[in-house]
Design a protein around this motif. Structure first.
Motif, PDB file in Angstrom:
ATOM      1  N   PRO A  14       1.384  -1.206   0.216  1.00 19.09           N
ATOM      2  CA  PRO A  14       0.033  -0.456   0.058  1.00 19.09           C
ATOM      3  C   PRO A  14       0.567   0.983   0.210  1.00 19.09           C
ATOM      4  O   PRO A  14       0.650   2.376  -1.115  1.00 19.09           O
ATOM      5  N   GLU A  15       1.854   1.728   0.877  1.00 12.27           N
ATOM      6  CA  GLU A  15       2.904   2.392   1.081  1.00 12.27           C
ATOM      7  C   GLU A  15       3.665   2.211  -0.557  1.00 12.27           C
ATOM      8  O   GLU A  15       3.827   4.013  -1.092  1.00 12.27           O
ATOM      9  N   ARG A  16       4.084   1.400  -1.202  1.00 11.33           N
ATOM     10  CA  ARG A  16       5.347   1.627  -2.382  1.00 11.33           C
ATOM     11  C   ARG A  16       3.543   2.542  -3.243  1.00 11.33           C
ATOM     12  O   ARG A  16       4.053   3.280  -4.541  1.00 11.33           O
ATOM     13  N   TRP A  17       2.010   1.803  -3.909  1.00 11.91           N
ATOM     14  CA  TRP A  17       1.298   2.232  -4.117  1.00 11.91           C
ATOM     15  C   TRP A  17       0.857   3.642  -3.700  1.00 11.91           C
ATOM     16  O   TRP A  17       0.902   4.519  -5.105  1.00 11.91           O
ATOM     17  N   ARG A  18       1.167   4.084  -2.872  1.00  6.75           N
ATOM     18  CA  ARG A  18       0.637   5.294  -2.359  1.00  6.75           C
ATOM     19  C   ARG A  18       1.876   6.437  -3.099  1.00  6.75           C
ATOM     20  O   ARG A  18       1.406   7.770  -3.827  1.00  6.75           O
ATOM     21  N   ASP A  19       2.749   5.981  -2.688  1.00  2.00           N
ATOM     22  CA  ASP A  19       4.572   6.872  -3.078  1.00  2.00           C
ATOM     23  C   ASP A  19       3.948   6.917  -4.424  1.00  2.00           C
ATOM     24  O   ASP A  19       4.608   8.453  -4.768  1.00  2.00           O
ATOM     25  N   PHE A  20       4.298   5.956  -5.314  1.00  4.17           N
ATOM     26  CA  PHE A  20       4.240   5.850  -6.761  1.00  4.17           C
ATOM     27  C   PHE A  20       3.527   7.197  -7.060  1.00  4.17           C
ATOM     28  O   PHE A  20       3.797   8.236  -8.475  1.00  4.17           O
ATOM     29  N   HIS A  21       1.934   6.758  -7.109  1.00  7.61           N
ATOM     30  CA  HIS A  21       1.164   8.377  -7.348  1.00  7.61           C
ATOM     31  C   HIS A  21       1.172   9.419  -6.250  1.00  7.61           C
ATOM     32  O   HIS A  21       1.324  10.400  -7.692  1.00  7.61           O
ATOM     33  N   TYR A  22       1.655   9.611  -5.652  1.00  8.44           N
ATOM     34  CA  TYR A  22       2.301  10.643  -5.386  1.00  8.44           C
ATOM     35  C   TYR A  22       3.291  11.706  -5.801  1.00  8.44           C
ATOM     36  O   TYR A  22       3.273  12.505  -6.986  1.00  8.44           O
ATOM     37  N   ARG A  23       4.329  11.038  -6.238  1.00 10.46           N
ATOM     38  CA  ARG A  23       5.146  11.186  -7.298  1.00 10.46           C
ATOM     39  C   ARG A  23       4.844  11.818  -8.518  1.00 10.46           C
ATOM     40  O   ARG A  23       5.489  12.253  -9.073  1.00 10.46           O
ATOM     41  N   ILE A  24       4.001  10.889  -8.912  1.00  5.47           N
ATOM     42  CA  ILE A  24       3.440  10.690 -10.504  1.00  5.47           C
ATOM     43  C   ILE A  24       3.152  12.104 -10.396  1.00  5.47           C
ATOM     44  O   ILE A  24       2.673  12.908 -11.517  1.00  5.47           O
ATOM     45  N   ALA A  25       1.836  12.542  -9.458  1.00  4.79           N
ATOM     46  CA  ALA A  25       1.193  14.348  -8.762  1.00  4.79           C
ATOM     47  C   ALA A  25       2.288  15.357  -9.080  1.00  4.79           C
ATOM     48  O   ALA A  25       2.180  15.996 -10.343  1.00  4.79           O
ATOM     49  N   ASP A  26       3.021  14.479  -8.410  1.00  7.35           N
ATOM     50  CA  ASP A  26       4.221  15.613  -8.587  1.00  7.35           C
ATOM     51  C   ASP A  26       4.817  15.895  -9.649  1.00  7.35           C
ATOM     52  O   ASP A  26       5.014  17.502  -9.594  1.00  7.35           O
ATOM     53  N   ALA A  28       5.390  14.505 -13.076  1.00  7.05           N
ATOM     54  CA  ALA A  28       5.222  13.203 -14.024  1.00  7.05           C
ATOM     55  C   ALA A  28       4.397  14.264 -15.209  1.00  7.05           C
ATOM     56  O   ALA A  28       3.444  14.672 -14.964  1.00  7.05           O
ATOM     57  N   PRO A  29       4.601  14.557 -16.342  1.00  9.05           N
ATOM     58  CA  PRO A  29       4.188  15.606 -17.458  1.00  9.05           C
ATOM     59  C   PRO A  29       3.134  14.425 -18.220  1.00  9.05           C
ATOM     60  O   PRO A  29       3.287  14.233 -19.062  1.00  9.05           O
ATOM     61  N   VAL A  30       2.411  14.139 -17.055  1.00 12.27           N
ATOM     62  CA  VAL A  30       1.444  13.564 -17.587  1.00 12.27           C
ATOM     63  C   VAL A  30      -0.244  13.951 -17.829  1.00 12.27           C
ATOM     64  O   VAL A  30      -0.070  15.120 -17.225  1.00 12.27           O
ATOM     65  N   ASP A  31      -1.473  13.603 -18.448  1.00 13.15           N
ATOM     66  CA  ASP A  31      -2.427  14.540 -18.197  1.00 13.15           C
ATOM     67  C   ASP A  31      -3.577  13.248 -17.711  1.00 13.15           C
ATOM     68  O   ASP A  31      -4.251  13.783 -17.704  1.00 13.15           O
ATOM     69  N   THR A  32      -3.508  11.948 -17.662  1.00 12.99           N
ATOM     70  CA  THR A  32      -4.727  11.120 -16.936  1.00 12.99           C
ATOM     71  C   THR A  32      -3.884   9.658 -16.188  1.00 12.99           C
ATOM     72  O   THR A  32      -2.770   9.951 -17.206  1.00 12.99           O
ATOM     73  N   VAL A  33      -3.993   9.905 -14.907  1.00 15.34           N
ATOM     74  CA  VAL A  33      -4.075   8.627 -14.560  1.00 15.34           C
ATOM     75  C   VAL A  33      -4.768   7.616 -13.611  1.00 15.34           C
ATOM     76  O   VAL A  33      -5.984   8.488 -13.773  1.00 15.34           O
ATOM     77  N   VAL A  34      -4.753   6.210 -14.151  1.00 12.21           N
ATOM     78  CA  VAL A  34      -6.100   5.646 -14.043  1.00 12.21           C
ATOM     79  C   VAL A  34      -5.666   4.763 -13.053  1.00 12.21           C
ATOM     80  O   VAL A  34      -4.330   4.083 -12.581  1.00 12.21           O
ATOM     81  N   ILE A  35      -6.654   4.983 -11.718  1.00 16.07           N
ATOM     82  CA  ILE A  35      -6.157   4.021 -10.482  1.00 16.07           C
ATOM     83  C   ILE A  35      -7.106   3.207 -10.348  1.00 16.07           C
ATOM     84  O   ILE A  35      -8.435   2.866 -10.984  1.00 16.07           O
ATOM     85  N   GLY A  36      -6.546   2.073  -8.997  1.00 15.07           N
ATOM     86  CA  GLY A  36      -7.970   1.163  -8.669  1.00 15.07           C
ATOM     87  C   GLY A  36      -7.467  -0.095  -9.486  1.00 15.07           C
ATOM     88  O   GLY A  36      -6.258  -0.649 -10.186  1.00 15.07           O
ATOM     89  N   GLU A  37      -7.782  -0.791  -8.427  1.00 16.43           N
ATOM     90  CA  GLU A  37      -7.814  -2.181  -8.738  1.00 16.43           C
ATOM     91  C   GLU A  37      -8.091  -2.774  -9.428  1.00 16.43           C
ATOM     92  O   GLU A  37      -9.465  -2.984 -10.381  1.00 16.43           O
ATOM     93  N   CYS A 246      10.936   0.257 -12.459  1.00 17.27           N
ATOM     94  CA  CYS A 246      10.905   2.023 -12.768  1.00 17.27           C
ATOM     95  C   CYS A 246      11.469   3.044 -12.949  1.00 17.27           C
ATOM     96  O   CYS A 246      10.523   2.856 -12.066  1.00 17.27           O
ATOM     97  N   ASP A 247      12.314   3.808 -12.971  1.00 18.88           N
ATOM     98  CA  ASP A 247      11.962   5.349 -12.243  1.00 18.88           C
ATOM     99  C   ASP A 247      10.653   5.934 -13.538  1.00 18.88           C
ATOM    100  O   ASP A 247      10.608   6.423 -14.995  1.00 18.88           O
ATOM    101  N   MET A 248       9.544   5.375 -13.672  1.00 19.48           N
ATOM    102  CA  MET A 248       8.479   5.783 -14.587  1.00 19.48           C
ATOM    103  C   MET A 248       8.419   7.759 -14.994  1.00 19.48           C
ATOM    104  O   MET A 248       7.754   7.571 -16.165  1.00 19.48           O
TER     105      MET A 248
END
Length: 306
Positions: A14-26, A28-37, A246-248
């Motif tokens: 859970p912590e790795r999943w959360r921190d991954f998305h936090y870094r993407i938010a802060d 990553a130059p992306v427009d859309t993020v899909v989350i969920g299982e 890897c470094d997404m």
């Protein structure tokens, strides 16, 4: 051309999943993020407490958030969970990965993930008629077919699976558990031991597939970096980057720079190999070739086999 970060297909902590998305938010130059299982409903409770914070962080950073459904809905509790997700579509944008979701959407707009079998413009038109505003095509589709679909439906954003181990199959049985001599109901979540998938080799010791719980993935990593000029000409609106170990953020920056014509595609792929060094790159499906093949991308066509 937009960029999408797909859902994390693996069972990360859970912590790795959360921190991954936090870094993407802060970062990553992306427009859309899909989350969920999307793969196994048994994994969902582990990350559920972090979902509100992740959504808030992503939206505050200007990212659009899509909530993914399961790929294979089979159990009664999975049907209830899927129905609840679809009924909340007014408040949260959803990405369907199973056509059973349509019954609960009742015409509300949605995105279709790469696990829905859209192989021609008729299937895409059917989904568009039910409310699809964007469709991520299956990774095995060649660009000739993708271009035909994009031309037939200019009002729908057509997306291609552009980075990551391509999803190939889903099953009601869990091979990951079986490989550890466990049952699906008592799997002990052994898939967490393989955060980038469990490698499967041939009898000769060659890389063949990757197993992720009930899901089968390719051994190699799809990379459409060198094909981006051709994808732009074909009318592809968005590229999907599937999270790997890897470094997404660095991966997203390479795709952004190539899409914006700030970086040569060949140079970008050389850098990509340094970011994700131990997995062979492939783009054969896009060229109508076996998926594990890595093809060149010439300026006048989709390229020739190296």
């Amino acid at each position: 051309m937009q960029l999408t970060i797909g859902p994390v297909l693996y069972h990360w902590s859970p912590e790795r999943w959360r921190d991954f998305h936090y870094r993407i938010a802060d970062e990553a130059p992306v427009d859309t993020v899909v989350i969920g299982e999307a793969v196994c409903s048994k994994r969902a409770p582990f990350k559920q407490d972090h979902v509100p914070d992740v959504v808030e962080r992503l939206e505050a950073a200007g990212k659009r958030v899509l909530h993914a459904s399961l790929i294979l809905v089979s159990l009664p509790r999975e049907r209830r969970q899927t129905r609840a997700l679809m009924e909340a579509a007014d408040e949260a944008a959803v990405e369907i990965n199973d056509l059973t979701c349509l019954a609960s959407l009742e015409g509300r707009p949605f995105a279709a993930g790469p696990f829905v079998n859209v192989y021609n413009e008729m299937a895409a038109s059917f989904l568009a008629g039910r409310g699809a505003t964007r469709i991520c095509l299956p990774p095995e589709l060649p660009l000739t077919a993708a271009a035909t679909i994009a031309a037939a439906l200019p009002e729908v954003a057509i997306e291609l699976f552009a980075f990551g181990k391509a999803p190939l199959a889903i099953s009601a049985r869990c091979y990951h558990a079986r490989a550890h001599k466990l049952t699906k109901d008592n799997c002990r979540f052994v898939c967490e031991q393989d955060p980038d998938g469990m490698p499967v080799k041939t009898l000769d010791g060659d890389g063949f597939l990757s197993v992720n719980g009930v899901q089968t993935l390719a051994h190699g990593c799809t990379s459409l970096l060198r094909d981006i000029p051709a994808l732009r000409r074909a009318g592809i609106a968005s590229l999907r980057l599937s999270p790997q170990v890897c470094d997404m953020v660095a991966v997203a920056r390479l795709f952004r720079d190539v899409a914006d014509e700030r970086l040569d595609p060949e140079e970008a792929e050389r850098r990509l190999i340094e970011i994700y060094p131990d997995v062979p790159l492939a783009n054969g499906f896009l060229h109508g070739a076996p998926g594990h093949v890595r093809m060149g991308a010439g300026p006048g066509s989709l390229g020739e086999l190296h």
